[in-house]
Scaffold this motif. Structure first.
Motif, PDB file in Angstrom:
ATOM      1  N   SER A 181       0.824  -1.207   0.000  1.00 16.88           N
ATOM      2  CA  SER A 181       0.000   0.000   0.000  1.00 16.88           C
ATOM      3  C   SER A 181       0.858   1.257   0.000  1.00 16.88           C
ATOM      4  CB  SER A 181      -0.910   0.010   1.227  1.00 16.88           C
ATOM      5  OG  SER A 181      -0.202   0.552   2.325  1.00 16.88           O
ATOM      6  N   LYS A 182       0.321   2.290  -0.604  1.00 20.82           N
ATOM      7  CA  LYS A 182       0.973   3.596  -0.650  1.00 20.82           C
ATOM      8  C   LYS A 182       1.140   4.148   0.771  1.00 20.82           C
ATOM      9  CE  LYS A 182       2.631   6.095  -3.691  1.00 20.82           C
ATOM     10  NZ  LYS A 182       3.545   5.581  -4.686  1.00 20.82           N
ATOM     11  N   GLU A 183       0.160   3.838   1.621  1.00 18.63           N
ATOM     12  CA  GLU A 183       0.175   4.375   2.993  1.00 18.63           C
ATOM     13  C   GLU A 183       1.460   3.984   3.734  1.00 18.63           C
ATOM     14  OE1 GLU A 183      -1.733   6.712   4.188  1.00 18.63           O
ATOM     15  OE2 GLU A 183      -2.663   6.654   2.199  1.00 18.63           O
ATOM     16  N   ASN A 184       1.927   2.750   3.498  1.00 24.23           N
ATOM     17  CA  ASN A 184       3.140   2.307   4.188  1.00 24.23           C
ATOM     18  C   ASN A 184       4.348   3.124   3.749  1.00 24.23           C
ATOM     19  OD1 ASN A 184       1.815   0.432   5.715  1.00 24.23           O
ATOM     20  ND2 ASN A 184       2.134  -1.233   4.233  1.00 24.23           N
ATOM     21  N   PHE A 185       4.380   3.473   2.473  1.00 23.28           N
ATOM     22  CA  PHE A 185       5.473   4.317   1.981  1.00 23.28           C
ATOM     23  C   PHE A 185       5.367   5.706   2.604  1.00 23.28           C
ATOM     24  CE2 PHE A 185       7.060   7.387  -1.268  1.00 23.28           C
ATOM     25  CZ  PHE A 185       8.408   7.061  -1.176  1.00 23.28           C
ATOM     26  N   TYR A 186       4.153   6.260   2.614  1.00 24.79           N
ATOM     27  CA  TYR A 186       3.958   7.588   3.188  1.00 24.79           C
ATOM     28  C   TYR A 186       4.404   7.628   4.651  1.00 24.79           C
ATOM     29  CZ  TYR A 186       1.149   8.945  -0.904  1.00 24.79           C
ATOM     30  OH  TYR A 186       0.733   9.241  -2.173  1.00 24.79           O
ATOM     31  N   SER A 187       4.059   6.593   5.388  1.00 25.27           N
ATOM     32  CA  SER A 187       4.415   6.637   6.810  1.00 25.27           C
ATOM     33  C   SER A 187       5.927   6.524   6.978  1.00 25.27           C
ATOM     34  CB  SER A 187       3.617   5.605   7.612  1.00 25.27           C
ATOM     35  OG  SER A 187       4.326   4.415   7.723  1.00 25.27           O
ATOM     36  N   THR A 188       6.584   5.769   6.085  1.00 23.97           N
ATOM     37  CA  THR A 188       8.047   5.679   6.125  1.00 23.97           C
ATOM     38  C   THR A 188       8.678   7.040   5.807  1.00 23.97           C
ATOM     39  OG1 THR A 188       7.918   3.394   5.403  1.00 23.97           O
ATOM     40  CG2 THR A 188      10.042   4.464   5.170  1.00 23.97           C
ATOM     41  N   VAL A 189       8.146   7.723   4.791  1.00 27.04           N
ATOM     42  CA  VAL A 189       8.686   9.039   4.423  1.00 27.04           C
ATOM     43  C   VAL A 189       8.520  10.020   5.579  1.00 27.04           C
ATOM     44  CG1 VAL A 189       8.352  11.045   2.894  1.00 27.04           C
ATOM     45  CG2 VAL A 189       8.379   8.744   1.942  1.00 27.04           C
ATOM     46  N   GLN A 190       7.364   9.951   6.207  1.00 26.56           N
ATOM     47  CA  GLN A 190       7.097  10.869   7.314  1.00 26.56           C
ATOM     48  C   GLN A 190       8.079  10.646   8.468  1.00 26.56           C
ATOM     49  OE1 GLN A 190       2.976  11.202   8.188  1.00 26.56           O
ATOM     50  NE2 GLN A 190       3.298  13.100   9.327  1.00 26.56           N
ATOM     51  N   GLN A 191       8.341   9.368   8.768  1.00 28.86           N
ATOM     52  CA  GLN A 191       9.315   9.058   9.822  1.00 28.86           C
ATOM     53  C   GLN A 191      10.709   9.562   9.450  1.00 28.86           C
ATOM     54  OE1 GLN A 191       9.286   4.825  10.681  1.00 28.86           O
ATOM     55  NE2 GLN A 191       7.052   4.885  10.710  1.00 28.86           N
ATOM     56  N   LEU A 192      11.037   9.364   8.196  1.00 31.62           N
ATOM     57  CA  LEU A 192      12.343   9.781   7.684  1.00 31.62           C
ATOM     58  C   LEU A 192      12.478  11.299   7.793  1.00 31.62           C
ATOM     59  CD1 LEU A 192      14.639   8.292   6.280  1.00 31.62           C
ATOM     60  CD2 LEU A 192      13.518   8.688   4.100  1.00 31.62           C
ATOM     61  N   ALA A 193      11.421  12.005   7.400  1.00 26.53           N
ATOM     62  CA  ALA A 193      11.445  13.470   7.383  1.00 26.53           C
ATOM     63  C   ALA A 193      11.653  14.027   8.786  1.00 26.53           C
ATOM     64  CB  ALA A 193      10.147  14.004   6.792  1.00 26.53           C
ATOM     65  N   ARG A 194      11.135  13.335   9.772  1.00 24.50           N
ATOM     66  CA  ARG A 194      11.212  13.827  11.138  1.00 24.50           C
ATOM     67  C   ARG A 194      12.646  13.911  11.643  1.00 24.50           C
ATOM     68  NH1 ARG A 194       6.555  10.776  13.430  1.00 24.50           N
ATOM     69  NH2 ARG A 194       5.052  12.265  12.645  1.00 24.50           N
ATOM     70  N   LYS A 195      13.500  13.003  11.139  1.00 30.61           N
ATOM     71  CA  LYS A 195      14.875  13.023  11.646  1.00 30.61           C
ATOM     72  C   LYS A 195      15.871  13.427  10.565  1.00 30.61           C
ATOM     73  CE  LYS A 195      14.911   8.011  11.212  1.00 30.61           C
ATOM     74  NZ  LYS A 195      15.151   6.729  11.822  1.00 30.61           N
ATOM     75  N   CYS A 196      15.349  14.035   9.520  1.00 28.71           N
ATOM     76  CA  CYS A 196      16.178  14.339   8.368  1.00 28.71           C
ATOM     77  C   CYS A 196      16.351  15.850   8.264  1.00 28.71           C
ATOM     78  CB  CYS A 196      15.458  13.796   7.136  1.00 28.71           C
ATOM     79  SG  CYS A 196      16.351  13.961   5.616  1.00 28.71           S
ATOM     80  N   PHE A 197      17.513  16.367   8.619  1.00 26.85           N
ATOM     81  CA  PHE A 197      17.735  17.808   8.521  1.00 26.85           C
ATOM     82  C   PHE A 197      18.611  18.160   7.328  1.00 26.85           C
ATOM     83  CE2 PHE A 197      16.532  16.926  12.894  1.00 26.85           C
ATOM     84  CZ  PHE A 197      15.380  17.696  12.945  1.00 26.85           C
ATOM     85  N   VAL A 198      18.486  17.304   6.319  1.00 21.45           N
ATOM     86  CA  VAL A 198      19.027  17.605   4.995  1.00 21.45           C
ATOM     87  C   VAL A 198      17.847  17.481   4.037  1.00 21.45           C
ATOM     88  CG1 VAL A 198      21.359  16.784   5.488  1.00 21.45           C
ATOM     89  CG2 VAL A 198      19.682  15.211   4.514  1.00 21.45           C
ATOM     90  N   PRO A 199      17.980  17.987   2.814  1.00 25.25           N
ATOM     91  CA  PRO A 199      16.863  17.909   1.889  1.00 25.25           C
ATOM     92  C   PRO A 199      16.444  16.467   1.613  1.00 25.25           C
ATOM     93  CG  PRO A 199      18.450  19.489   1.150  1.00 25.25           C
ATOM     94  CD  PRO A 199      19.094  18.769   2.281  1.00 25.25           C
ATOM     95  N   LEU A 200      15.141  16.286   1.508  1.00 27.67           N
ATOM     96  CA  LEU A 200      14.573  14.972   1.261  1.00 27.67           C
ATOM     97  C   LEU A 200      13.704  15.041   0.005  1.00 27.67           C
ATOM     98  CD1 LEU A 200      13.740  12.068   2.159  1.00 27.67           C
ATOM     99  CD2 LEU A 200      11.979  13.133   3.564  1.00 27.67           C
ATOM    100  N   ALA A 201      14.047  14.227  -0.972  1.00 22.03           N
ATOM    101  CA  ALA A 201      13.221  14.126  -2.172  1.00 22.03           C
ATOM    102  C   ALA A 201      12.473  12.798  -2.092  1.00 22.03           C
ATOM    103  CB  ALA A 201      14.085  14.169  -3.422  1.00 22.03           C
ATOM    104  N   ALA A 202      11.231  12.766  -2.563  1.00 23.29           N
ATOM    105  CA  ALA A 202      10.476  11.513  -2.519  1.00 23.29           C
ATOM    106  C   ALA A 202       9.726  11.336  -3.831  1.00 23.29           C
ATOM    107  CB  ALA A 202       9.504  11.508  -1.353  1.00 23.29           C
ATOM    108  N   GLY A 203       9.515  10.081  -4.189  1.00 24.32           N
ATOM    109  CA  GLY A 203       8.786   9.810  -5.428  1.00 24.32           C
ATOM    110  C   GLY A 203       8.517   8.330  -5.595  1.00 24.32           C
TER     111      GLY A 203
END
Lengths: 248, 204
Positions: free
Chosen positions: A54-76
């Motif tokens: 499911s797309k939702e699992n990817f979204y939740s992974t990106v969100q977790q990643l973004a929380r601890k990512c203080f460099v630019p994050l690209a997603a697709g």
């Protein structure tokens, strides 16, 4: 002086991190190492095949990643509409990567660039070698030939409003034998926006070659030993030694 | 309370993430009442200048926010498009009026070297031209993350805190009274970026 970037590309199937080989999930990882401080940028791609998650699992992974990512994050991965852009930006992505849909409906590039700025739109191009010095763009996980030539398509994408191009050699993916710098140079010299090169890096010298021979603005890596803190530092020290300006 | 101004453009998630990581309470809001109550404001944003101004106008924020910032001197930090909106005018695809808090114009990046690509994307220098609370504890060789095709040109040299050289110098950070701006993204520039943001939140 603008530094050359070293970018980690993370590929996810149903929210789980995998390394890929020839565009297929190949080796599963745990995620604990991602909050490295030496990497310049992170690209997270959903490579889930239809019906396999499911797309939702990817979204939740990106969100977790973004929380601890203080460099630019690209997603697709599977981005089809402006709403998909909005969704990824709302959960913490700074840029959005589009590939198949950009070929199918190039208006999406222009529309997204107008709405979110060119710097937000990364057009990813997957290419296969079809002859001596000849390449073709493939879409849909590298399965569908398009008849497009990569450097011509990159130039078009720039005109439509793309802010960056990410070029990946399909047959080098996962082989650790170096980038296809003939392809990289072809694309880099065709456009005046930054070009990220991907597919095949296996040793530090490959990064140097990607920049010096492939004319890349940024070199991407997908393999685990590249993105632990120590190895990123070591890669950058190697690049610096080779005369490339990097952020140490 | 830090209020991050939501006017429909830009990645607010990364800004609030950085502010909270630094231990401050933060809120994303488009309401002037919240901004009046805030200790400090952040005006983030990525995207087109004209859309930014249009959205601020549609939210009826231009006048009350200008009063809050210029007359009541509420400390504010503009990031990327946010800092550009503070200028008098922009020449991004036409000519547009800005918030006019800073005497300056927004111009296209035109590097004098053909090898330099636009947009200017990646880690680059911040040449510190003036002492500022923003730069406390920030080494002179610290790098910051930029991603932009336009930049602000300050008419008053006293406002310029820092510059970056990308085939020609452009203003990378400015300060006028309580108004601060950075062309780069402190929230995406790791340790030094977070420290610079902290300086604004604590001392701005």
């Amino acid at each position: 002086m603008l530094r050359k970037r070293l970018i980690t590309v993370l590929t996810f199937t149903d929210g789980v991190l995998f390394r890929t080989k020839l565009f297929h999930p190949d080796y599963r990882y745990t995620q604990s190492f991602i909050d490295s401080w030496s990497i310049d940028e992170v690209v997270a791609l959903d490579v889930t095949r239809p019906g396999q998650g499911s797309k939702e699992n990817f979204y939740s992974t990106v969100q977790q990643l973004a929380r601890k990512c203080f460099v630019p994050l690209a997603a697709g991965g599977g981005v089809r509409t402006i709403d998909d852009f909005k969704k990824l930006l709302s959960i913490g992505a700074d840029k959005v990567v589009i590939n198949t849909e950009a070929v199918r409906n190039s208006k999406l590039i222009t529309e997204a660039a107008n709405l979110f700025g060119a710097q937000c739109v990364v057009v990813s191009i997957d290419a296969k070698k079809i002859g001596e010095g000849k390449y073709e763009v493939y879409t849909e996980f590298g399965t569908k030939p398009t008849g497009l030539e990569p450097s011509a398509w990159a130039k078009k994408a720039e005109e439509y409003g793309a802010g960056e191009i990410m070029i990946t050699s399909i047959e080098r993916d996962g082989f650790l034998e170096g980038y296809d710098n003939e392809l990289n140079k072809l694309v880099s010299e065709a456009v005046s926006i930054p070009v990220l090169v991907c597919g095949g890096a296996g040793k530090w010298q490959d990064f140097v070659d990607g920049i010096k021979i492939g004319k890349a603005s940024a070199v991407c890596t997908t393999n685990i030993y590249h993105f632990t803190d120590v190895s990123i530092k070591s890669a950058k020290a190697y690049m610096k030694n080779a005369g490339i300006d990097v952020r140490i | 309370m830090i209020v991050i101004i939501d006017y429909g453009l830009g990645n607010l998630f990364s800004v609030i993430g950085a502010v909270e990581k630094l231990g401050f309470k933060a809120k994303i809001s488009s309401k002037i009442a919240d901004m009046e109550k805030a200790d400090k404001l952040i005006l983030p944003g990525v995207g087109a200048f004209s859309d930014g101004m249009k959205n601020l106008k549609n939210l009826s924020l231009i006048e009350p926010l200008t009063k809050l910032v210029v007359e009541k001197k509420k400390p504010i930090l503009g990031i990327c498009l946010g800092c550009q909106l503070m200028a008098k005018e922009s020449f991004e695809f036409g000519h547009h009026k800005g918030l006019g808090w800073i005497d300056g114009s927004v111009l296209k990046l035109e590097p004098n070297d053909k090898d330099l690509r636009v947009p200017h994307v990646g880690w680059d220098d911040l040449l510190q031209r003036k002492k500022s609370i923003l730069f406390e504890g920030i080494p002179s060789d610290a790098l910051f993350y930029y991603t932009h095709s336009f930049h602000i040109k300050c008419n008053n040299p006293d406002d310029i805190l820092g510059e970056c050289d990308y085939g020609g110098l452009f203003t990378a950070a400015f300060n006028h009274n309580n108004i601060y701006g950075t062309q780069f993204h402190p929230e995406k520039s790791q340790l030094h970026g977070l420290n610079l943001l902290k300086n604004f939140l604590e001392k701005g």
